[in-house]
Scaffold this motif. Structure first.
Motif, PDB file in Angstrom:
ATOM      1  N   ILE A 149     -16.636  -1.225  39.318  1.00 15.72           N
ATOM      2  CA  ILE A 149     -16.905  -2.637  39.613  1.00 15.72           C
ATOM      3  C   ILE A 149     -16.111  -3.528  38.659  1.00 15.72           C
ATOM      4  O   ILE A 149     -16.074  -3.273  37.453  1.00 15.72           O
ATOM      5  CB  ILE A 149     -18.406  -2.953  39.467  1.00 15.72           C
ATOM      6  CG1 ILE A 149     -19.219  -2.189  40.509  1.00 15.72           C
ATOM      7  CG2 ILE A 149     -18.673  -4.450  39.567  1.00 15.72           C
ATOM      8  CD1 ILE A 149     -20.715  -2.328  40.323  1.00 15.72           C
ATOM      9  N   ARG A 150     -15.492  -4.571  39.192  1.00 18.20           N
ATOM     10  CA  ARG A 150     -14.745  -5.529  38.360  1.00 18.20           C
ATOM     11  C   ARG A 150     -15.206  -6.949  38.658  1.00 18.20           C
ATOM     12  O   ARG A 150     -15.520  -7.292  39.790  1.00 18.20           O
ATOM     13  CB  ARG A 150     -13.240  -5.434  38.618  1.00 18.20           C
ATOM     14  CG  ARG A 150     -12.593  -4.186  38.042  1.00 18.20           C
ATOM     15  CD  ARG A 150     -11.137  -4.094  38.449  1.00 18.20           C
ATOM     16  NE  ARG A 150     -10.336  -5.165  37.878  1.00 18.20           N
ATOM     17  CZ  ARG A 150      -9.732  -5.104  36.699  1.00 18.20           C
ATOM     18  NH1 ARG A 150      -9.865  -4.023  35.946  1.00 18.20           N
ATOM     19  NH2 ARG A 150      -9.009  -6.095  36.252  1.00 18.20           N
ATOM     20  N   GLU A 151     -15.192  -7.783  37.616  1.00 19.74           N
ATOM     21  CA  GLU A 151     -15.457  -9.214  37.744  1.00 19.74           C
ATOM     22  C   GLU A 151     -14.396  -9.944  36.922  1.00 19.74           C
ATOM     23  O   GLU A 151     -14.336  -9.804  35.697  1.00 19.74           O
ATOM     24  CB  GLU A 151     -16.860  -9.559  37.242  1.00 19.74           C
ATOM     25  CG  GLU A 151     -17.147 -11.056  37.163  1.00 19.74           C
ATOM     26  CD  GLU A 151     -16.973 -11.761  38.500  1.00 19.74           C
ATOM     27  OE1 GLU A 151     -16.131 -12.693  38.553  1.00 19.74           O
ATOM     28  OE2 GLU A 151     -17.657 -11.388  39.464  1.00 19.74           O
ATOM     29  N   THR A 152     -13.525 -10.694  37.593  1.00 17.27           N
ATOM     30  CA  THR A 152     -12.392 -11.320  36.914  1.00 17.27           C
ATOM     31  C   THR A 152     -12.705 -12.696  36.352  1.00 17.27           C
ATOM     32  O   THR A 152     -11.966 -13.207  35.508  1.00 17.27           O
ATOM     33  CB  THR A 152     -11.196 -11.441  37.875  1.00 17.27           C
ATOM     34  OG1 THR A 152     -11.588 -12.178  39.037  1.00 17.27           O
ATOM     35  CG2 THR A 152     -10.718 -10.053  38.311  1.00 17.27           C
ATOM     36  N   ASP A 153     -13.803 -13.312  36.793  1.00 20.61           N
ATOM     37  CA  ASP A 153     -14.163 -14.656  36.332  1.00 20.61           C
ATOM     38  C   ASP A 153     -15.140 -14.546  35.153  1.00 20.61           C
ATOM     39  O   ASP A 153     -16.326 -14.291  35.343  1.00 20.61           O
ATOM     40  CB  ASP A 153     -14.790 -15.447  37.478  1.00 20.61           C
ATOM     41  CG  ASP A 153     -15.060 -16.898  37.103  1.00 20.61           C
ATOM     42  OD1 ASP A 153     -14.777 -17.278  35.936  1.00 20.61           O
ATOM     43  OD2 ASP A 153     -15.561 -17.640  37.966  1.00 20.61           O
ATOM     44  N   SER A 154     -14.623 -14.772  33.936  1.00 15.26           N
ATOM     45  CA  SER A 154     -15.473 -14.617  32.749  1.00 15.26           C
ATOM     46  C   SER A 154     -16.575 -15.665  32.672  1.00 15.26           C
ATOM     47  O   SER A 154     -17.590 -15.456  32.004  1.00 15.26           O
ATOM     48  CB  SER A 154     -14.617 -14.673  31.473  1.00 15.26           C
ATOM     49  OG  SER A 154     -13.994 -15.938  31.336  1.00 15.26           O
ATOM     50  N   THR A 155     -16.397 -16.803  33.354  1.00 16.36           N
ATOM     51  CA  THR A 155     -17.452 -17.821  33.350  1.00 16.36           C
ATOM     52  C   THR A 155     -18.681 -17.326  34.100  1.00 16.36           C
ATOM     53  O   THR A 155     -19.762 -17.899  33.998  1.00 16.36           O
ATOM     54  CB  THR A 155     -16.961 -19.140  33.983  1.00 16.36           C
ATOM     55  OG1 THR A 155     -16.598 -18.907  35.355  1.00 16.36           O
ATOM     56  CG2 THR A 155     -15.751 -19.678  33.233  1.00 16.36           C
TER      57      THR A 155
ATOM     58  N   ASN B 240      -5.840  -8.553  24.056  1.00 17.92           N
ATOM     59  CA  ASN B 240      -5.166  -9.370  25.065  1.00 17.92           C
ATOM     60  C   ASN B 240      -5.142  -8.701  26.436  1.00 17.92           C
ATOM     61  O   ASN B 240      -5.143  -9.366  27.462  1.00 17.92           O
ATOM     62  CB  ASN B 240      -3.725  -9.674  24.619  1.00 17.92           C
ATOM     63  CG  ASN B 240      -3.671 -10.584  23.400  1.00 17.92           C
ATOM     64  OD1 ASN B 240      -4.579 -11.378  23.195  1.00 17.92           O
ATOM     65  ND2 ASN B 240      -2.630 -10.465  22.610  1.00 17.92           N
ATOM     66  N   GLU B 241      -5.117  -7.350  26.453  1.00 14.22           N
ATOM     67  CA  GLU B 241      -4.972  -6.663  27.735  1.00 14.22           C
ATOM     68  C   GLU B 241      -6.258  -6.638  28.554  1.00 14.22           C
ATOM     69  O   GLU B 241      -6.239  -6.259  29.723  1.00 14.22           O
ATOM     70  CB  GLU B 241      -4.469  -5.233  27.530  1.00 14.22           C
ATOM     71  CG  GLU B 241      -5.405  -4.331  26.732  1.00 14.22           C
ATOM     72  CD  GLU B 241      -5.075  -4.288  25.255  1.00 14.22           C
ATOM     73  OE1 GLU B 241      -5.345  -3.260  24.615  1.00 14.22           O
ATOM     74  OE2 GLU B 241      -4.550  -5.300  24.742  1.00 14.22           O
ATOM     75  N   LEU B 242      -7.399  -7.034  27.950  1.00 11.44           N
ATOM     76  CA  LEU B 242      -8.652  -7.065  28.707  1.00 11.44           C
ATOM     77  C   LEU B 242      -8.720  -8.381  29.474  1.00 11.44           C
ATOM     78  O   LEU B 242      -8.922  -9.440  28.898  1.00 11.44           O
ATOM     79  CB  LEU B 242      -9.856  -6.929  27.769  1.00 11.44           C
ATOM     80  CG  LEU B 242     -11.221  -6.827  28.461  1.00 11.44           C
ATOM     81  CD1 LEU B 242     -11.286  -5.584  29.338  1.00 11.44           C
ATOM     82  CD2 LEU B 242     -12.349  -6.804  27.439  1.00 11.44           C
ATOM     83  N   SER B 243      -8.563  -8.290  30.789  1.00 13.02           N
ATOM     84  CA  SER B 243      -8.501  -9.498  31.610  1.00 13.02           C
ATOM     85  C   SER B 243      -9.678  -9.632  32.563  1.00 13.02           C
ATOM     86  O   SER B 243      -9.749 -10.597  33.322  1.00 13.02           O
ATOM     87  CB  SER B 243      -7.197  -9.508  32.426  1.00 13.02           C
ATOM     88  OG  SER B 243      -7.132  -8.353  33.256  1.00 13.02           O
TER      89      SER B 243
END
Length: 230
Positions: A133-139, A205-208
């Protein structure tokens, strides 16, 4: 044998100042017998659970089977636990630096690189499966709320049933995650059985994105995504 109580016993808090530390879990698979009864291989939850908890899987006796059989066994292992390292061996010979000083349970170690985002991995005849599972929006990631949800999931608290029928029989056996929270803070998450650890680490930096891998029984990827991030 159920390995989870053993791992939980050795995965101790630093405050206990134990002279023993859990470095990693290694599971040995006998390739010469693994596919003798394929149905047993994928339906026996005890076998799958030992693969699920592994950090390293040793495929032994690879010299006694065809390459196609090795590939089939690797596929089964990958469906159960896509996070483990798989090492082919003959007569259990393996370089010691591949199985010692792994530091898989050291809170000060850098979080592992998780497999790329992929669909729910499962075998039709197995109760244990995995998903990424991925979530790209840190907000969307409030670390306090997320930890509360993860704790309820790991401990299988009764109010989880309110999230839908998917959670009635879902049981997380193993989980790993790298979390990019609101404000740029980064965390490493891992869980085994009923224990979990959430550790903040220096930003990379590579953790997006926030990325989890869940391994367990009756895993439902969509239900987990909706629960954790909505």
């Amino acid at each position: 044998m159920n390995s989870f109580p053993i791992v939980e016993s050795f995965w101790l808090d630093d405050g206990l100042q134990s002279c023993l530390q859990l470095d990693g879990v290694i599971t040995l698979v006998d390739c010469s017998n693994a596919l003798t009864n394929k149905d047993d291989l994928v339906t026996k939850n005890e076998w799958a659970a030992q693969v699920a908890i592994a950090d390293v899987v040793l495929l032994n006796k690879t010299d006694l089977v065809e390459e196609s059989s090795i590939a089939e066994i690797q596929t089964i292992i990958g469906c159960v636990n896509p996070t483990c390292q798989v090492i082919s061996t003959v007569r259990s010979r393996v370089p010691l630096d591949r199985i010692f000083d792994l530091k898989c349970y050291h809170s000060d170690s850098a979080p592992p690189t998780l497999p790329a985002n992929r669909d729910h991995l499962s075998l039709s005849s197995s109760e244990i499966s995995s998903c990424s599972i991925r979530e790209t929006d840190s907000t969307n990631v409030n670390i306090e709320k997320l930890e509360n949800k993860l704790a309820k999931l790991i401990w299988r608290e009764s109010d989880l049933a309110e999230q839908g029928s998917s959670f009635e029989h879902m049981e997380v056996l193993r989980a790993k995650g790298s979390i990019l929270a609101h404000g740029g803070k980064q965390f490493h998450f891992q869980a085994v059985g009923k224990l979990y650890e959430l550790t903040e680490f220096a930003p990379r930096n590579e953790l997006s994105a926030t990325h989890f891998v869940f391994i367990g029984k009756k895993i439902d990827k969509k239900a987990l995504c909706d629960y954790l991030f909505n």
